[in-house]
Design a protein around this motif. Structure first.
Motif, PDB file in Angstrom:
ATOM      1  N   LEU A 181       3.282  13.850  -1.704  1.00 47.52           N
ATOM      2  CA  LEU A 181       2.080  14.396  -1.071  1.00 47.52           C
ATOM      3  C   LEU A 181       2.025  15.869  -1.437  1.00 47.52           C
ATOM      4  O   LEU A 181       2.807  16.682  -0.939  1.00 47.52           O
ATOM      5  N   ASP A 182       1.099  16.213  -2.338  1.00 49.80           N
ATOM      6  CA  ASP A 182       1.033  17.566  -2.892  1.00 49.80           C
ATOM      7  C   ASP A 182       0.154  18.467  -2.034  1.00 49.80           C
ATOM      8  O   ASP A 182      -0.743  18.000  -1.323  1.00 49.80           O
ATOM      9  N   ASP A 183       0.398  19.778  -2.126  1.00 52.25           N
ATOM     10  CA  ASP A 183      -0.392  20.786  -1.389  1.00 52.25           C
ATOM     11  C   ASP A 183      -0.381  20.523   0.111  1.00 52.25           C
ATOM     12  O   ASP A 183      -1.391  20.764   0.797  1.00 52.25           O
ATOM     13  N   PHE A 184       0.725  20.042   0.637  1.00 51.82           N
ATOM     14  CA  PHE A 184       0.763  19.663   2.047  1.00 51.82           C
ATOM     15  C   PHE A 184       0.557  20.886   2.940  1.00 51.82           C
ATOM     16  O   PHE A 184       1.131  21.945   2.723  1.00 51.82           O
ATOM     17  N   GLY A 185      -0.278  20.707   3.965  1.00 48.62           N
ATOM     18  CA  GLY A 185      -0.552  21.756   4.933  1.00 48.62           C
ATOM     19  C   GLY A 185      -1.742  22.626   4.592  1.00 48.62           C
ATOM     20  O   GLY A 185      -2.068  23.545   5.336  1.00 48.62           O
ATOM     21  N   LYS A 203       5.297  18.283  -0.607  1.00 46.56           N
ATOM     22  CA  LYS A 203       5.321  19.539  -1.338  1.00 46.56           C
ATOM     23  C   LYS A 203       4.508  20.566  -0.557  1.00 46.56           C
ATOM     24  O   LYS A 203       3.302  20.397  -0.361  1.00 46.56           O
ATOM     25  N   ILE A 204       5.175  21.609  -0.092  1.00 43.33           N
ATOM     26  CA  ILE A 204       4.519  22.633   0.721  1.00 43.33           C
ATOM     27  C   ILE A 204       3.655  23.507  -0.176  1.00 43.33           C
ATOM     28  O   ILE A 204       4.119  24.057  -1.179  1.00 43.33           O
ATOM     29  N   PHE A 208       1.474  28.813   1.760  1.00 45.02           N
ATOM     30  CA  PHE A 208       2.400  28.972   2.874  1.00 45.02           C
ATOM     31  C   PHE A 208       3.620  29.802   2.469  1.00 45.02           C
ATOM     32  O   PHE A 208       4.234  30.465   3.291  1.00 45.02           O
ATOM     33  N   ILE A 209       3.970  29.735   1.196  1.00 52.19           N
ATOM     34  CA  ILE A 209       5.176  30.391   0.715  1.00 52.19           C
ATOM     35  C   ILE A 209       4.930  31.874   0.405  1.00 52.19           C
ATOM     36  O   ILE A 209       5.841  32.695   0.508  1.00 52.19           O
ATOM     37  N   THR A 222       5.460  26.252   8.126  1.00 52.29           N
ATOM     38  CA  THR A 222       6.439  25.901   7.098  1.00 52.29           C
ATOM     39  C   THR A 222       7.729  25.401   7.728  1.00 52.29           C
ATOM     40  O   THR A 222       8.305  24.393   7.297  1.00 52.29           O
ATOM     41  N   ASP A 223       8.190  26.090   8.768  1.00 51.81           N
ATOM     42  CA  ASP A 223       9.391  25.650   9.481  1.00 51.81           C
ATOM     43  C   ASP A 223       9.214  24.232  10.020  1.00 51.81           C
ATOM     44  O   ASP A 223      10.127  23.395   9.941  1.00 51.81           O
ATOM     45  N   GLN A 224       8.029  23.953  10.559  1.00 55.56           N
ATOM     46  CA  GLN A 224       7.766  22.643  11.128  1.00 55.56           C
ATOM     47  C   GLN A 224       7.702  21.558  10.052  1.00 55.56           C
ATOM     48  O   GLN A 224       8.177  20.443  10.249  1.00 55.56           O
ATOM     49  N   ILE A 225       7.106  21.888   8.902  1.00 59.68           N
ATOM     50  CA  ILE A 225       7.016  20.921   7.804  1.00 59.68           C
ATOM     51  C   ILE A 225       8.413  20.546   7.321  1.00 59.68           C
ATOM     52  O   ILE A 225       8.718  19.371   7.082  1.00 59.68           O
TER      53      ILE A 225
END
Length: 263
Positions: A181-185, A203-204, A208-209, A222-225
């Motif tokens: 699952l790409d570009d998640f969030g 994939k975050i 977010f990064i 990000t922590d939750q993902i």
């Protein structure tokens, strides 16, 4: 009309002269893209994906690039958008997939037998081309074990069109191909979907990064993902890691893998 569609539809757009240049540029790119594949102008580059605990390469993501002799380097997002709009994404995507499978098979023959390759897949490919059959045929032709191929589908496609592509995804899952699952969030997240989707990897999204070391909602998410991925038994990959402090944060929070210009 196309500008109105790009803005989400259900609106009016007033003409201005700049639109002529936009349309003219798009038509010129489309014209040259139609022969780019047959003229061997397309290239595939491979960005490493790295294990955070071991600092070893776990695989690669195949990235399409086009340096047109007539137009120069074309931004990949522009290439993809035009290819999807014209249907050229089907033959181009098939070519990229075969290149990637051949590449990772050669890597295996060099002794690195546990490495994987990831290939991005568009909605157009999934709905127009009996995609699962195409993937199965390429795997047979290249001799690649399906578990070393990972297909990346953006979260927006999963969330908006899952019922339309469900059978293709299930067929791919059944033959042993891994799914990400790409570009998640990025904006479509539905956590309720995660336990039903035939996926192995989250994939975050790079957004977010970018500012992960700052106290903000992106860092919290990000922590939750990372935590959710761990609890669901999924690999979590942070995209777009470019600075030491970003990687240090991901190490501290026990993210699985990263990729980006830092490596």
């Amino acid at each position: 009309m196309y500008r109105s569609k790009d803005r989400g539809g259900n609106c009016s757009t007033i003409f201005d002269g700049a639109m002529i240049h936009d349309v003219s540029d798009r038509l010129e790119i489309e014209h040259h893209l139609r022969t780019a594949l047959s003229n061997n102008e397309l290239r595939v580059f491979y960005q490493p994906e790295v294990s955070i605990p071991t600092n070893r390469i776990t695989g690669f993501e195949a990235l399409l690039r086009w340096n047109s002799p007539a137009l120069g380097d074309i931004p990949v997002q522009q290439v993809i958008e035009i290819a999807e709009a014209t249907g050229l994404i089907v033959p181009i995507g098939k070519w990229v997939l075969k290149q990637a499978c051949q590449f990772i098979q050669r890597v295996h023959e060099l002794g690195y037998e546990d490495l994987t390759v990831s290939v991005n897949v568009s909605m157009v490919q999934l709905t127009r081309s009996e995609f699962a059959q195409t993937v199965s045929k390429i795997l047979q032709e290249t001799g690649l074990n399906p578990k070393y191929l990972r297909l990346e589908i953006t979260e927006s496609v999963f969330m908006e069109s899952y019922e339309f592509i469900r059978s293709e995804l299930e067929d791919l899952y059944d033959i042993g191909v891994h799914m990400a699952l790409d570009d998640f969030g990025k904006g479509y997240s539905s956590l309720a979907y995660l336990k039903f989707l035939p996926i192995h990897t989250l994939k975050i999204d790079k957004s977010f990064i970018d500012d992960i070391v700052q106290e903000n909602k992106e860092r919290l998410l990000t922590d939750q993902i990372i935590s959710i991925g761990e609890k669901l038994g999924l690999h979590v990959v942070a995209e777009g890691v470019e600075r030491d402090e970003q990687l240090e944060y991901l190490v501290h929070h026990q993210c699985d893998r990263h990729q980006g210009f830092i490596f």
